[in-house]
Scaffold this motif. Structure first.
Motif, PDB file in Angstrom:
ATOM      1  N   LYS A 187     -57.494  49.830  -0.269  1.00  0.00           N
ATOM      2  CA  LYS A 187     -56.313  49.739  -1.136  1.00  0.00           C
ATOM      3  C   LYS A 187     -56.184  50.979  -2.024  1.00  0.00           C
ATOM      4  O   LYS A 187     -55.084  51.497  -2.224  1.00  0.00           O
ATOM      5  N   THR A 188     -57.293  51.485  -2.533  1.00  0.00           N
ATOM      6  CA  THR A 188     -57.266  52.673  -3.386  1.00  0.00           C
ATOM      7  C   THR A 188     -56.760  53.889  -2.619  1.00  0.00           C
ATOM      8  O   THR A 188     -55.933  54.661  -3.130  1.00  0.00           O
ATOM      9  N   ILE A 189     -57.235  54.061  -1.406  1.00  0.00           N
ATOM     10  CA  ILE A 189     -56.817  55.204  -0.590  1.00  0.00           C
ATOM     11  C   ILE A 189     -55.333  55.110  -0.252  1.00  0.00           C
ATOM     12  O   ILE A 189     -54.582  56.065  -0.420  1.00  0.00           O
ATOM     13  N   VAL A 190     -54.910  53.953   0.224  1.00  0.00           N
ATOM     14  CA  VAL A 190     -53.542  53.789   0.707  1.00  0.00           C
ATOM     15  C   VAL A 190     -52.533  53.800  -0.444  1.00  0.00           C
ATOM     16  O   VAL A 190     -51.430  54.319  -0.291  1.00  0.00           O
ATOM     17  N   THR A 191     -52.909  53.279  -1.600  1.00  0.00           N
ATOM     18  CA  THR A 191     -51.996  53.228  -2.744  1.00  0.00           C
ATOM     19  C   THR A 191     -51.519  54.625  -3.137  1.00  0.00           C
ATOM     20  O   THR A 191     -50.359  54.812  -3.502  1.00  0.00           O
ATOM     21  N   SER A 192     -52.396  55.601  -3.021  1.00  0.00           N
ATOM     22  CA  SER A 192     -52.007  56.959  -3.407  1.00  0.00           C
ATOM     23  C   SER A 192     -51.067  57.610  -2.392  1.00  0.00           C
ATOM     24  O   SER A 192     -50.434  58.617  -2.700  1.00  0.00           O
TER      25      SER A 192
END
Length: 76
Positions: free
Chosen positions: A6-11
């Motif tokens: 989620k952290t990777i994709v959110t950016s």
């Protein structure tokens, strides 16, 4: 692992509220199914799948401590 994905994709995406990750685990593997807004699909996959491949590489490296094979599927 869900938080890492989620952290990777959110950016990367314009609609972070539409990110959903499902986890399916069996004896030998863990499969994460990532779904994003249809307008963000190209951003997550990237040109010739380069971004998706990079995300998978990070996920596989982070999960190497587990004794299970990790898969990441991207769906609409």
């Amino acid at each position: 692992m869900n938080e890492l994905i989620k952290t990777i994709v959110t950016s990367l995406v314009d609609h972070p509220e539409d990110i959903s990750i499902r986890e399916q685990e069996d004896e030998a593997s863990v499969t994460y199914t990532l779904s994003v807004h249809k307008d963000d699909m190209g951003k997550v996959i990237g040109k010739q799948g380069r971004v998706a491949k990079a995300i998978r590489t990070v996920i596989y490296a982070a999960g190497s401590a587990q004794q299970k094979k990790i898969y990441l599927e991207i769906s609409e």
